[in-house]
Motif scaffolding. Structure first.
Motif, PDB file in Angstrom:
ATOM      1  N   GLN A  71       4.184 102.336  30.087  1.00 39.38           N
ATOM      2  CA  GLN A  71       4.255 102.404  28.603  1.00 39.38           C
ATOM      3  C   GLN A  71       5.005 103.651  28.184  1.00 39.38           C
ATOM      4  O   GLN A  71       5.380 104.484  28.775  1.00 39.38           O
ATOM      5  N   ARG A  76       6.415  99.113  21.774  1.00 39.45           N
ATOM      6  CA  ARG A  76       5.252  98.371  21.191  1.00 39.45           C
ATOM      7  C   ARG A  76       3.938  98.781  22.196  1.00 39.45           C
ATOM      8  O   ARG A  76       3.952  98.905  23.460  1.00 39.45           O
ATOM      9  N   THR A  77       2.877  98.895  21.573  1.00 45.04           N
ATOM     10  CA  THR A  77       1.679  99.302  21.940  1.00 45.04           C
ATOM     11  C   THR A  77       1.125  98.082  22.721  1.00 45.04           C
ATOM     12  O   THR A  77       1.205  96.959  22.448  1.00 45.04           O
ATOM     13  N   GLN A  78       0.057  98.332  23.649  1.00 40.88           N
ATOM     14  CA  GLN A  78      -0.647  97.090  24.348  1.00 40.88           C
ATOM     15  C   GLN A  78      -2.108  97.334  23.833  1.00 40.88           C
ATOM     16  O   GLN A  78      -2.682  98.333  24.140  1.00 40.88           O
ATOM     17  N   GLU A 139      -6.279 100.732  22.969  1.00 41.05           N
ATOM     18  CA  GLU A 139      -4.622 100.429  22.554  1.00 41.05           C
ATOM     19  C   GLU A 139      -4.055 101.706  23.425  1.00 41.05           C
ATOM     20  O   GLU A 139      -4.297 102.853  23.402  1.00 41.05           O
ATOM     21  N   GLY A 141      -0.534 103.408  24.051  1.00 37.47           N
ATOM     22  CA  GLY A 141       0.818 103.733  23.184  1.00 37.47           C
ATOM     23  C   GLY A 141       0.785 104.856  22.579  1.00 37.47           C
ATOM     24  O   GLY A 141      -0.150 105.938  22.599  1.00 37.47           O
ATOM     25  N   GLN A 145      -0.838 101.017  16.413  1.00 38.76           N
ATOM     26  CA  GLN A 145       0.052 100.247  15.657  1.00 38.76           C
ATOM     27  C   GLN A 145      -0.523  99.948  14.169  1.00 38.76           C
ATOM     28  O   GLN A 145       0.327 100.191  13.009  1.00 38.76           O
ATOM     29  N   ARG A 148       0.907 102.970  11.833  1.00 39.31           N
ATOM     30  CA  ARG A 148       2.193 102.740  11.433  1.00 39.31           C
ATOM     31  C   ARG A 148       2.385 101.595  10.274  1.00 39.31           C
ATOM     32  O   ARG A 148       2.968 101.527   9.360  1.00 39.31           O
ATOM     33  N   ARG A 149       1.622 100.285  10.558  1.00 36.51           N
ATOM     34  CA  ARG A 149       1.529  99.459   9.610  1.00 36.51           C
ATOM     35  C   ARG A 149       1.172  99.900   8.147  1.00 36.51           C
ATOM     36  O   ARG A 149       1.632  99.631   7.053  1.00 36.51           O
TER      37      ARG A 149
END
Length: 287
Positions: A71, A76-78, A139, A141, A145, A148-149
């Motif tokens: 990473q 992008r995260t996983q 998650e 990263g 996410q 951020r979203r």
């Protein structure tokens, strides 16, 4: 001392604070044990036996270890769902990953909260949406996410500046600066920081500033030697970053115009360090 302005709802504020102190009702986020002390109690077990007893947890941890090694902070995260894990396996995941110093909440449009906890390994997060265990996942990263979203999708693109109230001193030019900086900021640009602690801002100024910026959907709390609260405002790309002393008095109050503040992000060095530590844990207890 200046009075801290709060830019998230009381419900979200309370939930984030409970998670950060470990007093929240979600025991899956806080086992009360560090990963080292918890796993030490299992050390008598043969590694193969542990892997046979908890196959799904073992596989998930191995996949997460490989993922964090690859990473990058800007990538992008996983995600790795926990829905197929048994309760003992979930407990094992909690013991291995532990509870780090960062916790937070994201207020979602349906009224539910996404609850976030970073593990003791930077860049490995545990996220639960609502109260259902089936909507829980790990998650890997820099930051989940959903943070951020929500900060992008659930905030306003424009800052409306109304007439200042009687007694205001300097809030209007500060708001104008925030609006201009927020309008032109794009991903990849450096953040612009406004240090409110150094500005001659009255209580009336701060109250009008909070009213103008509005409440945002994200709050993160960092607890280490001191407390830091990173909060999204209601205006896109505008964040409140506040540092508090041991008596919860504000010692540094800033507004940051940009993406998620760097303070909240796991850097490449953090991710690499977590990969090495995660591999050591797996080799020590699962092989």
């Amino acid at each position: 001392m200046k009075t801290a302005i709060r830019v998230v709802s009381d419900v979200a504020y309370g939930a984030a604070n409970d998670l950060a102190t470990g007093s929240g009702s979600l025991d899956v986020f806080y086992s009360g044990l560090t990963s080292a002390s918890a796993l030490a109690k299992r050390a008598w077990r043969d590694g193969d036996e542990l892997a046979r007893t908890y196959p799904n947890a073992t596989a998930l941890l191995s996949n997460a270890a490989a993922a964090v090694g690859r990473q990058k902070s800007g990538a992008r995260t996983q995600l790795y769902g926990l829905a197929n894990l048994s309760d003992p396996e979930r407990k094992l995941i909690g013991e291995v990953l532990g509870a780090g110093e960062v916790a937070g909440v994201v207020a979602l449009p349906d009224g539910s909260l996404a609850q976030i906890r970073e593990s003791v390994l930077a860049g490995i997060w545990r996220v639960r949406i609502g109260s259902e265990p089936a909507r829980e996942y790990l998650e890997v990263g820099a930051i989940p996410q959903i943070v951020r979203r929500a900060a992008t999708d659930l905030t306003s693109a424009d800052l409306a500046i109304g007439p200042a109230p009687d007694g205001a001193m300097n809030v209007q030019p500060v708001l104008a600066e925030i609006r201009e900086r927020a309008r032109v900021w794009r991903f990849g640009m450096r953040a612009h920081i406004i240090n409110l602690t150094l500005l001659p801002m009255s209580v009336i100024d701060l109250a009008f500033l909070q009213q103008s910026l509005g409440n945002g959907p994200v709050q993160l709390i960092f607890r280490g030697y001191s407390t830091c609260r990173v909060q999204a405002t209601g205006i896109r790309n505008v964040w409140s970053v506040q540092f508090f002393n041991s008596t919860d008095n504000i010692i540094l109050d800033t507004l940051e115009v940009g993406g998620v503040p760097m303070l909240a992000l796991a850097a490449d060095e953090d991710l690499q360090d977590s990969a090495e530590r995660m591999q050591e844990i797996i080799e020590a207890y699962f092989t």
